[in-house]
Design a protein around this motif. Structure first.
Motif, PDB file in Angstrom:
ATOM      1  N   GLU A 139      -2.302   7.884  13.720  1.00 43.42           N
ATOM      2  CA  GLU A 139      -2.424   6.512  13.252  1.00 43.42           C
ATOM      3  C   GLU A 139      -2.875   6.512  11.891  1.00 43.42           C
ATOM      4  O   GLU A 139      -3.585   7.236  11.288  1.00 43.42           O
ATOM      5  CB  GLU A 139      -3.413   5.906  14.160  1.00 43.42           C
ATOM      6  N   PRO A 140      -2.215   5.488  11.248  1.00 48.49           N
ATOM      7  CA  PRO A 140      -2.433   5.432   9.710  1.00 48.49           C
ATOM      8  C   PRO A 140      -4.008   5.090   9.762  1.00 48.49           C
ATOM      9  O   PRO A 140      -4.616   4.576  10.775  1.00 48.49           O
ATOM     10  CB  PRO A 140      -1.596   4.488   9.347  1.00 48.49           C
ATOM     11  N   ALA A 141      -4.313   4.896   8.571  1.00 42.91           N
ATOM     12  CA  ALA A 141      -5.749   4.330   8.450  1.00 42.91           C
ATOM     13  C   ALA A 141      -5.861   2.983   8.768  1.00 42.91           C
ATOM     14  O   ALA A 141      -5.025   2.345   8.712  1.00 42.91           O
ATOM     15  CB  ALA A 141      -5.936   4.369   6.744  1.00 42.91           C
ATOM     16  N   THR A 142      -7.225   2.622   9.316  1.00 41.31           N
ATOM     17  CA  THR A 142      -7.337   1.316   9.874  1.00 41.31           C
ATOM     18  C   THR A 142      -7.462   0.171   8.930  1.00 41.31           C
ATOM     19  O   THR A 142      -7.975  -0.733   9.304  1.00 41.31           O
ATOM     20  CB  THR A 142      -8.292   1.519  10.976  1.00 41.31           C
ATOM     21  N   THR A 143      -7.538   0.754   7.675  1.00 40.79           N
ATOM     22  CA  THR A 143      -7.595  -0.481   6.586  1.00 40.79           C
ATOM     23  C   THR A 143      -6.796  -1.510   6.843  1.00 40.79           C
ATOM     24  O   THR A 143      -5.524  -1.146   7.104  1.00 40.79           O
ATOM     25  CB  THR A 143      -7.716   0.476   5.359  1.00 40.79           C
ATOM     26  N   PRO A 144      -6.882  -2.646   6.530  1.00 38.11           N
ATOM     27  CA  PRO A 144      -5.982  -3.861   6.765  1.00 38.11           C
ATOM     28  C   PRO A 144      -4.905  -3.749   5.458  1.00 38.11           C
ATOM     29  O   PRO A 144      -5.338  -3.140   4.545  1.00 38.11           O
ATOM     30  CB  PRO A 144      -6.659  -5.140   6.585  1.00 38.11           C
ATOM     31  N   PRO A 145      -3.731  -3.945   5.838  1.00 36.59           N
ATOM     32  CA  PRO A 145      -2.861  -3.748   4.716  1.00 36.59           C
ATOM     33  C   PRO A 145      -3.105  -5.018   3.518  1.00 36.59           C
ATOM     34  O   PRO A 145      -3.719  -6.125   3.728  1.00 36.59           O
ATOM     35  CB  PRO A 145      -1.580  -4.395   5.448  1.00 36.59           C
ATOM     36  N   ARG A 146      -2.862  -4.386   2.478  1.00 31.67           N
ATOM     37  CA  ARG A 146      -3.188  -5.184   1.281  1.00 31.67           C
ATOM     38  C   ARG A 146      -2.078  -6.588   0.983  1.00 31.67           C
ATOM     39  O   ARG A 146      -2.490  -7.437   0.537  1.00 31.67           O
ATOM     40  CB  ARG A 146      -3.121  -4.399   0.011  1.00 31.67           C
ATOM     41  N   ASN A 147      -0.890  -6.224   1.226  1.00 34.62           N
ATOM     42  CA  ASN A 147       0.118  -7.157   1.209  1.00 34.62           C
ATOM     43  C   ASN A 147       1.293  -6.884   1.867  1.00 34.62           C
ATOM     44  O   ASN A 147       1.264  -6.060   2.792  1.00 34.62           O
ATOM     45  CB  ASN A 147       0.678  -7.256  -0.615  1.00 34.62           C
ATOM     46  N   PHE A 148       2.151  -7.809   2.020  1.00 34.45           N
ATOM     47  CA  PHE A 148       3.372  -7.680   2.853  1.00 34.45           C
ATOM     48  C   PHE A 148       4.132  -6.298   2.742  1.00 34.45           C
ATOM     49  O   PHE A 148       4.738  -5.642   3.897  1.00 34.45           O
ATOM     50  CB  PHE A 148       4.462  -8.760   2.769  1.00 34.45           C
ATOM     51  N   GLY A 149       4.271  -5.809   1.458  1.00 34.36           N
ATOM     52  CA  GLY A 149       4.921  -4.552   1.120  1.00 34.36           C
ATOM     53  C   GLY A 149       4.127  -3.422   1.807  1.00 34.36           C
ATOM     54  O   GLY A 149       4.936  -2.371   2.511  1.00 34.36           O
ATOM     55  N   ASP A 150       2.781  -3.270   1.729  1.00 32.48           N
ATOM     56  CA  ASP A 150       1.964  -2.433   2.491  1.00 32.48           C
ATOM     57  C   ASP A 150       2.265  -2.525   4.056  1.00 32.48           C
ATOM     58  O   ASP A 150       2.351  -1.560   4.475  1.00 32.48           O
ATOM     59  CB  ASP A 150       0.766  -2.628   2.048  1.00 32.48           C
ATOM     60  N   LEU A 151       2.273  -3.627   4.533  1.00 37.37           N
ATOM     61  CA  LEU A 151       2.540  -3.840   6.022  1.00 37.37           C
ATOM     62  C   LEU A 151       4.206  -3.135   6.407  1.00 37.37           C
ATOM     63  O   LEU A 151       4.183  -2.529   7.381  1.00 37.37           O
ATOM     64  CB  LEU A 151       2.488  -5.419   6.224  1.00 37.37           C
ATOM     65  N   LEU A 152       5.075  -3.535   5.424  1.00 35.62           N
ATOM     66  CA  LEU A 152       6.431  -3.187   5.726  1.00 35.62           C
ATOM     67  C   LEU A 152       6.535  -1.467   5.741  1.00 35.62           C
ATOM     68  O   LEU A 152       7.312  -1.098   6.563  1.00 35.62           O
ATOM     69  CB  LEU A 152       7.329  -3.622   4.793  1.00 35.62           C
ATOM     70  N   ALA A 153       5.748  -0.861   4.635  1.00 34.09           N
ATOM     71  CA  ALA A 153       5.831   0.296   4.607  1.00 34.09           C
ATOM     72  C   ALA A 153       5.210   0.812   5.787  1.00 34.09           C
ATOM     73  O   ALA A 153       5.872   2.092   6.289  1.00 34.09           O
ATOM     74  CB  ALA A 153       4.984   0.849   3.470  1.00 34.09           C
ATOM     75  N   ARG A 154       4.035   0.265   6.325  1.00 36.58           N
ATOM     76  CA  ARG A 154       3.615   1.149   7.613  1.00 36.58           C
ATOM     77  C   ARG A 154       4.479   0.845   8.868  1.00 36.58           C
ATOM     78  O   ARG A 154       4.703   1.824   9.588  1.00 36.58           O
ATOM     79  CB  ARG A 154       2.318   0.250   7.882  1.00 36.58           C
TER      80      ARG A 154
END
Length: 148
Positions: A125-140
């Motif tokens: 599982e990737p780090a449980t930190t919340p995504p910073r922006n939409f790009g970060d969410l898309l990358a995950r």
């Protein structure tokens, strides 16, 4: 043929109260005519109470098909032999179908057993930190769903 409740009660020799009770219980279906009176269909009366009893007019109402003494074409020796021949044809069809089912069952038993799917290793599982922006969410999302 439609009957009023009174006429139906007379026809069957039952009290009107009985017919009204059966209507209230849902045992006997009825329709409401233009004068807000109830009418009963003959087919519904027969369904609920059977054929009406014979009237004094000399008519007889048969209540069971076996009571009919009318000969049908199948009651003749030719009809019996035709029925017997049809029965033989149907028996042959059933036997062929049973043989085919047996062949298919044997073929299924000869098939190899299905292979167990390869065990899929869960990804870390990737780090449980919340995504910073939409790009970060898309990358995950793409990292989780990229083909192996």
């Amino acid at each position: 043929m439609k009957f009023s409740v009174s006429a139906a009660a007379r026809l069957y020799g039952k009290p009107r109260k009985t017919l009204y009770r059966h209507m209230a219980l849902g045992r006997l279906a009825y329709s409401v005519d233009g004068d807000h009176g109830r009418t009963l269909d003959m087919s519904e009366l027969i369904r609920c109470y059977g054929e009406p009893p014979a009237q004094d007019t000399g008519q007889t109402h048969l209540t069971h098909p076996k009571m009919s003494q009318v000969d049908t074409p199948d009651d003749t020796p030719q009809g019996d032999s035709a029925l017997l021949e049809e029965m033989r044809r149907q028996t042959a069809v059933i036997e062929r179908m049973a043989d085919r089912i047996e062949q298919l069952e044997e073929a299924m038993r000869a098939l190899p057993a299905p292979q167990a799917p390869d065990a899929v290793q869960p990804e870390a599982e990737p780090a449980t930190t919340p995504p910073r922006n939409f790009g970060d969410l898309l990358a995950r999302f793409e990292a989780r769903n990229k083909p192996h």
